[in-house]
Design an enzyme around this catalytic site. Structure first.
Site, PDB file in Angstrom:
ATOM      1  N   ILE A  58       0.834  -1.217   0.000  1.00 28.38           N
ATOM      2  CA  ILE A  58       0.000   0.000   0.000  1.00 28.38           C
ATOM      3  C   ILE A  58       0.863   1.260   0.000  1.00 28.38           C
ATOM      4  CG2 ILE A  58      -2.073  -1.002   1.072  1.00 28.38           C
ATOM      5  CD1 ILE A  58      -1.051   0.283   3.755  1.00 28.38           C
ATOM      6  N   THR A 132      -9.152  -0.307  15.206  1.00 26.96           N
ATOM      7  CA  THR A 132      -9.263  -1.173  16.387  1.00 26.96           C
ATOM      8  C   THR A 132      -9.725  -0.393  17.614  1.00 26.96           C
ATOM      9  OG1 THR A 132      -7.877  -2.412  17.952  1.00 26.96           O
ATOM     10  CG2 THR A 132      -6.763  -0.759  16.657  1.00 26.96           C
ATOM     11  N   ASP A 133     -10.270  -1.129  18.584  1.00 22.27           N
ATOM     12  CA  ASP A 133     -10.628  -0.489  19.867  1.00 22.27           C
ATOM     13  C   ASP A 133      -9.385  -0.193  20.703  1.00 22.27           C
ATOM     14  OD1 ASP A 133      -9.949  -3.092  20.617  1.00 22.27           O
ATOM     15  OD2 ASP A 133     -11.830  -3.528  21.650  1.00 22.27           O
ATOM     16  N   GLU A 134      -8.225  -0.758  20.307  1.00 21.62           N
ATOM     17  CA  GLU A 134      -7.024  -0.595  21.142  1.00 21.62           C
ATOM     18  C   GLU A 134      -6.521   0.848  21.165  1.00 21.62           C
ATOM     19  OE1 GLU A 134      -4.176  -3.783  20.955  1.00 21.62           O
ATOM     20  OE2 GLU A 134      -5.685  -5.162  20.196  1.00 21.62           O
ATOM     21  N   TYR A 158       1.673  -1.042  18.393  1.00 20.00           N
ATOM     22  CA  TYR A 158       0.600  -1.346  17.426  1.00 20.00           C
ATOM     23  C   TYR A 158      -0.544  -0.342  17.558  1.00 20.00           C
ATOM     24  CZ  TYR A 158      -3.766  -3.483  15.814  1.00 20.00           C
ATOM     25  OH  TYR A 158      -4.998  -3.697  15.228  1.00 20.00           O
ATOM     26  N   SER A 161       0.305   3.070  16.351  1.00 17.77           N
ATOM     27  CA  SER A 161       0.376   3.196  14.888  1.00 17.77           C
ATOM     28  C   SER A 161      -1.030   3.230  14.276  1.00 17.77           C
ATOM     29  CB  SER A 161       1.221   2.068  14.275  1.00 17.77           C
ATOM     30  OG  SER A 161       0.566   0.821  14.406  1.00 17.77           O
ATOM     31  N   LYS A 162      -1.951   2.463  14.852  1.00 19.26           N
ATOM     32  CA  LYS A 162      -3.332   2.505  14.345  1.00 19.26           C
ATOM     33  C   LYS A 162      -3.981   3.852  14.694  1.00 19.26           C
ATOM     34  CE  LYS A 162      -5.451  -0.322  12.538  1.00 19.26           C
ATOM     35  NZ  LYS A 162      -5.584  -0.743  11.100  1.00 19.26           N
ATOM     36  N   LYS A 197      -2.420 -15.289  17.261  1.00 16.06           N
ATOM     37  CA  LYS A 197      -3.378 -14.596  18.122  1.00 16.06           C
ATOM     38  C   LYS A 197      -3.991 -15.611  19.078  1.00 16.06           C
ATOM     39  CE  LYS A 197      -2.904 -10.742  15.718  1.00 16.06           C
ATOM     40  NZ  LYS A 197      -3.541 -10.405  14.485  1.00 16.06           N
ATOM     41  N   HIS A 293       0.780  -4.502  29.079  1.00 11.46           N
ATOM     42  CA  HIS A 293      -0.444  -5.232  28.730  1.00 11.46           C
ATOM     43  C   HIS A 293      -1.709  -4.486  29.165  1.00 11.46           C
ATOM     44  CE1 HIS A 293      -2.204  -9.599  28.605  1.00 11.46           C
ATOM     45  NE2 HIS A 293      -2.842  -8.755  27.806  1.00 11.46           N
TER      46      HIS A 293
END
Ligand code: NAD
Ligand code: TYD
Length: 354
Positions: A58, A132-134, A158, A161-162, A197, A293
């Site tokens: 991409i 994502t919800d993260e 992660y 970055s999202k 995962k 975490h």
């Protein structure tokens, strides 16, 4: 036609398969085929003229520009990403490159394409960004679930970055008027998920007779969304979502990790009992916690239900049984993606394996 990015990965491939099972609108599928992308998943679409697979990045402006000019899609559904938190902790570079720079590149190409459309086609065009919800960070046990107005507070490379990609997408709407929509979903599970995962890893390890690793105390909570329900939500958002908006997508299934693992063990005890008659729970091992975490994610999916009339169909109990049955019947797929044979084939076919 629509352009899907990351359509050889877990959710993107489920989406492409479901899409073409329901409509004849062609899909151009752009995927780099990293370790997480697998053409075997798209096997049922081989020889199907409605599916055009293109191996590429991409972040490759010339390639994306050329694809948009040639196929003139009415929408881009953007799944392509580096998606695994543990990998982002060990090596964040690819996450910044693909999730932020790649999304930036895609937005710029999409903007050029959108500018070239007639007013009527411009109004219909959509850039749907799958996130994502993260990005919301972590919740305390008594906090209400995330709504779309929660502040961004990403904690892992992660998630950061999202979050960065979500901000770019938002800005391209606000500044340039590009008709974007963002979906922020919870943890997906279902067929074709790479066994790194939690859910596919536990199924795979249980059947292989190895340990089922639980990070920390196993009391971290995630909301679990069956991938078929997620694909239905994306189709609904594409059809009726409002440009500039974001929608939380969740399964209304909050579960602590330990209870997810115990449910998998109990289901396997029933469907594929161990030869020695013991329960798969004997294989559970508590291991060192993941750094940083997040303790709890929970999604309030009320907006998409109220405004777009979408609600998940699967409960965790029905979804997990379907998923376990799928893995029991597709040992060849798991064997292939874990054995290295697939990567050897990609090297032979394409010259390089990422
Ligand atoms: P995945 O890791 O299974 O698949 C990602 C796909 O993107 C792979 O096919 C990979 O080859 C491709 N890809 C990676 N980098 C690329 C690049 N530079 N150019 C083109 N293709 C590239 O991921 P997934 O679980 O299917 O997730 C899809 C999307 O949904 C991601 O954006 C992810 O952040 C988001 N998401 C996933 C979950 C989940 O539980 N899996 C939850 C919330 C959000
Ligand atoms: P994962 O599937 O990696 O998704 P995410 O980190 O994006 O939520 O992990 C889900 C939960 O399971 C998370 O709290 C980490 C935990 N986990 C384990 O306890 N053991 C494991 O081996 C893995 C991969 C995850």
């Amino acid at each position: 036609m629509i352009l899907v990015t990351g359509g050889a990965g877990f959710i993107g491939a489920n989406f492409a398969l479901d899409w073409l099972a329901r409509s004849d609108e062609p899909v151009v599928n752009l995927d780099k085929l990293t370790y997480a992308g697998n053409l075997q998943t798209l096997g049922p679409l081989q020889g199907d003229r409605r599916h055009i697979f293109v191996r590429g990045d991409i972040g490759d402006r010339a390639l994306v520009t050329q694809l948009l000019a040639r196929h003139r899609p009415r929408a881009i559904v953007h799944f392509a990403a580096e998606s695994h938190v543990d990998r982002s902790i060990h090596g964040p570079d690819a996450f910044i490159q693909t999730n932020i720079m790649g999304t930036f590149n895609l937005l710029e190409c999409a903007r050029d394409h959108w500018m070239s459309l007639t007013d009527e086609d411009k109004a219909k065009f959509r850039f749907l960004h799958v996130s994502t919800d993260e990005i919301y960070g972590t919740l305390e046990p008594e906090d209400p679930p995330f709504t779309e107005t929660n502040p961004y507070a990403p904690n892992s490379p992660y998630a950061a970055s999202k979050a960065g990609s979500d901000h770019l997408v938002r800005a391209w709407h606000h500044t340039y008027g590009l008709p974007v929509i963002t979906t922020n979903c919870s943890n997906n599970y279902g067929p074709y998920q790479f066994p790194e995962k939690l859910i596919p890893l536990v199924i795979h390890n249980a059947l292989a007779g190895t340990h089922l690793p639980i990070y920390g105390d196993g009391k971290q909570v995630r909301d679990w969304l069956y991938v078929g329900d997620h694909c239905a939500a994306i189709r609904r958002v594409l059809q009726s979502g409002k440009p500039g908006e974001s929608y939380n997508v969740g399964g209304w299934n909050e579960k602590p990790n330990i209870s997810v693992v115990k449910t998998i063990c109990a289901t396997l005890d029933k469907l594929r009992p161990r030869n020695d008659g013991h329960s798969y729970t004997d294989q559970i091992r508590f291991v060192a916690d993941r750094p940083g975490h997040d303790r709890r994610y929970a999604i309030n999916a009320g907006k998409i239900e109220r405004e777009l009339a979408w609600r998940p169909e699967e409960s965790f109990e029905t979804g997990i049984e379907k998923t376990i049955n799928w893995y029991l019947n597709h040992g060849d797929w798991v064997e292939n993606v874990t054995s290295g044979a697939y990567r050897d084939w990609v090297t032979r076919q394409y010259g390089t394996a990422e």
